[in-house]
Design an enzyme around this catalytic site. Structure first.
Site, PDB file in Angstrom:
ATOM      1  N   ASP A  93       0.800  -1.219   0.000  1.00  0.00           N
ATOM      2  CA  ASP A  93       0.000   0.000   0.000  1.00  0.00           C
ATOM      3  C   ASP A  93       0.837   1.275   0.000  1.00  0.00           C
ATOM      4  O   ASP A  93       0.480   2.264  -0.645  1.00  0.00           O
ATOM      5  CB  ASP A  93      -0.898  -0.002   1.239  1.00  0.00           C
ATOM      6  CG  ASP A  93      -2.327   0.400   0.934  1.00  0.00           C
ATOM      7  OD1 ASP A  93      -2.683   0.489  -0.255  1.00  0.00           O
ATOM      8  OD2 ASP A  93      -3.085   0.635   1.882  1.00  0.00           O
ATOM      9  N   LYS A 174      -9.703   8.185  10.932  1.00  0.00           N
ATOM     10  CA  LYS A 174      -9.648   8.540   9.518  1.00  0.00           C
ATOM     11  C   LYS A 174      -8.296   8.093   9.001  1.00  0.00           C
ATOM     12  O   LYS A 174      -7.266   8.700   9.273  1.00  0.00           O
ATOM     13  CB  LYS A 174      -9.812  10.036   9.282  1.00  0.00           C
ATOM     14  CG  LYS A 174      -9.749  10.402   7.791  1.00  0.00           C
ATOM     15  CD  LYS A 174      -9.346  11.834   7.570  1.00  0.00           C
ATOM     16  CE  LYS A 174      -8.990  12.076   6.105  1.00  0.00           C
ATOM     17  NZ  LYS A 174      -7.775  11.344   5.670  1.00  0.00           N
ATOM     18  N   GLU A 177      -5.829   8.829   2.746  1.00  0.00           N
ATOM     19  CA  GLU A 177      -6.313   8.417   1.423  1.00  0.00           C
ATOM     20  C   GLU A 177      -5.256   7.627   0.668  1.00  0.00           C
ATOM     21  O   GLU A 177      -5.579   6.818  -0.209  1.00  0.00           O
ATOM     22  CB  GLU A 177      -6.724   9.643   0.600  1.00  0.00           C
ATOM     23  CG  GLU A 177      -5.587  10.618   0.321  1.00  0.00           C
ATOM     24  CD  GLU A 177      -6.038  11.820  -0.463  1.00  0.00           C
ATOM     25  OE1 GLU A 177      -6.239  11.688  -1.682  1.00  0.00           O
ATOM     26  OE2 GLU A 177      -6.181  12.892   0.142  1.00  0.00           O
ATOM     27  N   GLY A 228       0.811  17.012   8.583  1.00  0.00           N
ATOM     28  CA  GLY A 228       1.508  18.256   8.304  1.00  0.00           C
ATOM     29  C   GLY A 228       0.745  19.469   8.793  1.00  0.00           C
ATOM     30  O   GLY A 228      -0.421  19.402   9.183  1.00  0.00           O
ATOM     31  N   GLU A 249       0.300  16.217  16.554  1.00  0.00           N
ATOM     32  CA  GLU A 249       1.709  15.889  16.314  1.00  0.00           C
ATOM     33  C   GLU A 249       1.996  16.179  14.856  1.00  0.00           C
ATOM     34  O   GLU A 249       1.477  15.501  13.964  1.00  0.00           O
ATOM     35  CB  GLU A 249       1.995  14.424  16.665  1.00  0.00           C
ATOM     36  CG  GLU A 249       3.486  14.100  16.696  1.00  0.00           C
ATOM     37  CD  GLU A 249       4.014  13.540  15.401  1.00  0.00           C
ATOM     38  OE1 GLU A 249       4.660  14.318  14.653  1.00  0.00           O
ATOM     39  OE2 GLU A 249       3.799  12.360  15.132  1.00  0.00           O
ATOM     40  N   GLY A 251       4.903  17.964  11.746  1.00  0.00           N
ATOM     41  CA  GLY A 251       6.186  17.607  11.166  1.00  0.00           C
ATOM     42  C   GLY A 251       7.359  18.268  11.860  1.00  0.00           C
ATOM     43  O   GLY A 251       7.219  18.990  12.845  1.00  0.00           O
ATOM     44  N   CYS A 283       8.569  11.980  10.117  1.00  0.00           N
ATOM     45  CA  CYS A 283       8.637  13.287  10.773  1.00  0.00           C
ATOM     46  C   CYS A 283       9.801  13.357  11.750  1.00  0.00           C
ATOM     47  O   CYS A 283      10.194  14.446  12.165  1.00  0.00           O
ATOM     48  CB  CYS A 283       7.321  13.589  11.488  1.00  0.00           C
ATOM     49  SG  CYS A 283       6.849  12.342  12.705  1.00  0.00           S
ATOM     50  N   GLU A 385      10.833  20.562   5.368  1.00  0.00           N
ATOM     51  CA  GLU A 385      10.722  19.114   5.537  1.00  0.00           C
ATOM     52  C   GLU A 385      10.485  18.483   4.172  1.00  0.00           C
ATOM     53  O   GLU A 385       9.442  18.695   3.544  1.00  0.00           O
ATOM     54  CB  GLU A 385       9.579  18.777   6.493  1.00  0.00           C
ATOM     55  CG  GLU A 385       9.487  17.301   6.808  1.00  0.00           C
ATOM     56  CD  GLU A 385       8.383  16.972   7.793  1.00  0.00           C
ATOM     57  OE1 GLU A 385       8.529  15.988   8.540  1.00  0.00           O
ATOM     58  OE2 GLU A 385       7.362  17.686   7.820  1.00  0.00           O
ATOM     59  N   LYS A 455       6.648  24.444  19.294  1.00  0.00           N
ATOM     60  CA  LYS A 455       6.363  25.425  18.240  1.00  0.00           C
ATOM     61  C   LYS A 455       5.387  24.833  17.214  1.00  0.00           C
ATOM     62  O   LYS A 455       4.364  24.271  17.593  1.00  0.00           O
ATOM     63  CB  LYS A 455       7.674  25.913  17.625  1.00  0.00           C
ATOM     64  CG  LYS A 455       8.611  26.573  18.645  1.00  0.00           C
ATOM     65  CD  LYS A 455       9.871  27.148  18.024  1.00  0.00           C
ATOM     66  CE  LYS A 455      10.905  26.130  17.710  1.00  0.00           C
ATOM     67  NZ  LYS A 455      12.219  26.714  17.352  1.00  0.00           N
ATOM     68  N   GLY A 458       3.505  21.073  16.804  1.00  0.00           N
ATOM     69  CA  GLY A 458       2.302  20.565  17.445  1.00  0.00           C
ATOM     70  C   GLY A 458       2.196  20.922  18.906  1.00  0.00           C
ATOM     71  O   GLY A 458       3.039  21.613  19.476  1.00  0.00           O
TER      72      GLY A 458
END
Length: 501
Positions: A93, A174, A177, A228, A249, A251, A283, A385, A455, A458
């Site tokens: 996947d 969730k 996708e 992100g 949480e 990046g 991350c 990132e 910062k 998160g």
């Protein structure tokens, strides 16, 4: 051909047939579409969450803590019994190496076992007064929603679901996708383990469709998010409508500080693995390596030679050292960022282009592991990132300088320090603006240790016993002993009616 594809819609308390569009799922290692997932629109999300809330009220909230723990242990057992199946789904996947995916299954089981051990240890407290007793208890929200990124489906499912279940909540995830199928299978295995249907549910879809429908749902009590900053802003806006609490949480662009006494022969393999595991889609990657100026050439030479020996390829082949990036779009993004970094002064030591692989995987999304040197702090490879197999080397002259530069970005998720100078290590650990600082190690995440960022990386924390407070809310019940004085009058209670006459 569509009818031959694997299809997934939703896992919850019932059987769901949504009306959202079917999203194609591509095998990153071959470029072939092999599955589809039903995008959960507002109606499908409503059905799943409403069922979860009903299961919570009618069944799950009344389950004894030790029984919850037993079911969580059983779910962990079932995950390990299906470790090979789950790892194969995940690697197909999202393109991770099979051994990386298998390790994530074991980690998810570890998280379930740790929090199962806390299920019967959620305690309140009492506050005493002369004529009053206040009882403070921790109460579940009912339904907790989780939103995950694609790069750690199995582990992050366990990280979020385990404390949710231990505290007596139902959990609705969730899944991303890109690469949601292992999450659907994990939820199915929860039912096989004996958890009531609807205690663990999964939907999937794009962030702008499924995400807001889930976060805004009135039966969702709180939301825990990994992803992100752009996605986080959407979640924050959606949660603001109903003032939902959030744990975020995000990046990072994580600094690695090498001290002057470092043994580079021992450290370089760790530096490369930190950045190339899961094809750099992490991350926690230590993608800004600060090295003392006098040792920069030595480090660059070792990293260049070692990196050229790392072989991208078939995620299921034991000879592959790195898998595939998740999509063609991500490959194009990484390629563009490397080009821009070189155009603005970076020196390309290794990699920097799409990888050549065997014919069976020629349509896959492979990128060579890449090392950039000669970066300054303004270079895009030192600021953004990349989420790909790219690491940059920067030089420094003294500790205060490197500390200021390491803290100079708007993010602060993790940091690494390598060296034996304890005074220098202590100075840096006290000064680094990061939620996790690793000393002579990296990527060591355990269910007992809080994890999160400073910062724009998160707020809130996952993991650790303290997270019980994240997944519950305090309720204060006040008991009055004796006869309460009457308001508005000092008349004795038995004469109250007479006094009003």
């Amino acid at each position: 051909m569509a009818e031959q594809l694997i299809r997934a819609e939703a896992v919850g308390a019932g059987t769901y047939t949504g009306e959202g569009r079917w999203l194609p799922l591509e095998n990153p290692a071959t470029g072939e579409t092999y599955a589809e997932v039903r995008e959960a629109d507002e109606a499908l999300v409503d059905a799943v969450v409403t069922d979860a809330a009903t299961v919570y009220r009618r069944e799950w909230r009344g389950v004894e803590p030790l029984e919850r723990a037993r079911l969580m242990h059983r779910w962990a057992d079932v995950l390990l019994e299906h470790q090979e199946e789950l790892a194969r789904i995940e690697s197909t996947d999202v393109g991770h190496l099979h051994r990386e995916s298998a390790a994530d299954v074991a980690s998810a089981a570890r998280w379930l076992r740790y929090f199962a051990g806390l299920a019967d240890k959620i305690e309140g407290r009492s506050v005493l007064g002369p004529d009053r007793l206040a009882q403070v208890t921790r109460e579940p929200y009912g339904v907790v929603a989780g939103v995950n990124s694609f790069n750690g489906n199995l582990l992050m499912f366990g990280m979020k679901a385990a404390p949710a279940l231990a505290t007596g909540n139902c959990f609705v995830l969730k899944a991303p996708e890109l690469g949601p199928l292992s999450s659907f299978r994990m939820a199915e295995l929860a039912v096989r383990a004996g958890l009531p249907r609807g205690v663990v549910s999964v939907v999937s879809g794009r962030g702008e469709v499924t995400g807001p429908a889930l976060v805004r749902h009135p039966d969702v009590g709180m939301v825990v998010f990994t992803g992100g900053l752009r996605g986080a802003r959407s979640v924050i806006r959606s949660a603001a409508d109903s003032a939902k609490p959030l744990c975020m949480e995000l990046g990072g662009k994580n600094a690695v500080i090498l001290l002057d006494d470092i043994d580079l022969d021992r450290v370089v393999p760790h530096l490369l693995h930190s950045n190339f595991v899961k094809c750099g889609q992490s991350c926690a990657a230590g993608s800004r390596i600060f090295v003392p100026r006098r040792r920069a050439d030595e480090l660059a030479g070792l990293m260049a030679v070692a990196t050229r020996r790392i072989r991208p390829g078939d995620p299921f082949s034991p000879s592959s050292d790195m898998g595939a990036l998740v999509s063609a779009r991500q490959v194009a993004r990484v390629e563009d960022l490397v080009r821009r970094a070189v155009d603005t002064g970076a020196t390309l030591l290794a990699g920097g282009r799409r990888a050549d692989v065997d014919d069976a995987h020629a349509g896959g999304h492979f990128f060579e592991p890449t090392v950039l040197a000669g970066l300054d702090d303004a270079n895009i490879a030192a600021r953004e990132e990349i989420f790909g197999p790219v690491v940059g080397v920067l030089t420094y002259d003294d500790l205060d300088e490197v500390l200021a530069r390491a803290n100079g970005l708007s993010v602060g998720l993790t940091a690494q320090i390598w060296g034996g100078d304890l005074a220098a290590v202590h100075h840096l650990t006290r000064g680094l603006e990061a939620g996790t600082v690793w000393v002579n190690t990296y990527r060591t995440v355990h269910p007992s240790a809080p994890y999160g960022g400073y910062k724009q990386s998160g707020y809130g924390r996952e993991n650790g016993a303290e997270v019980i407070g994240t997944y519950t809310r305090a309720r204060t019940t006040v008991w009055h002993h004796g006869t309460a004085p009457l308001p508005y009058t000092d008349t004795a209670p038995q004469a109250f009616r007479a006094a009003l006459a």
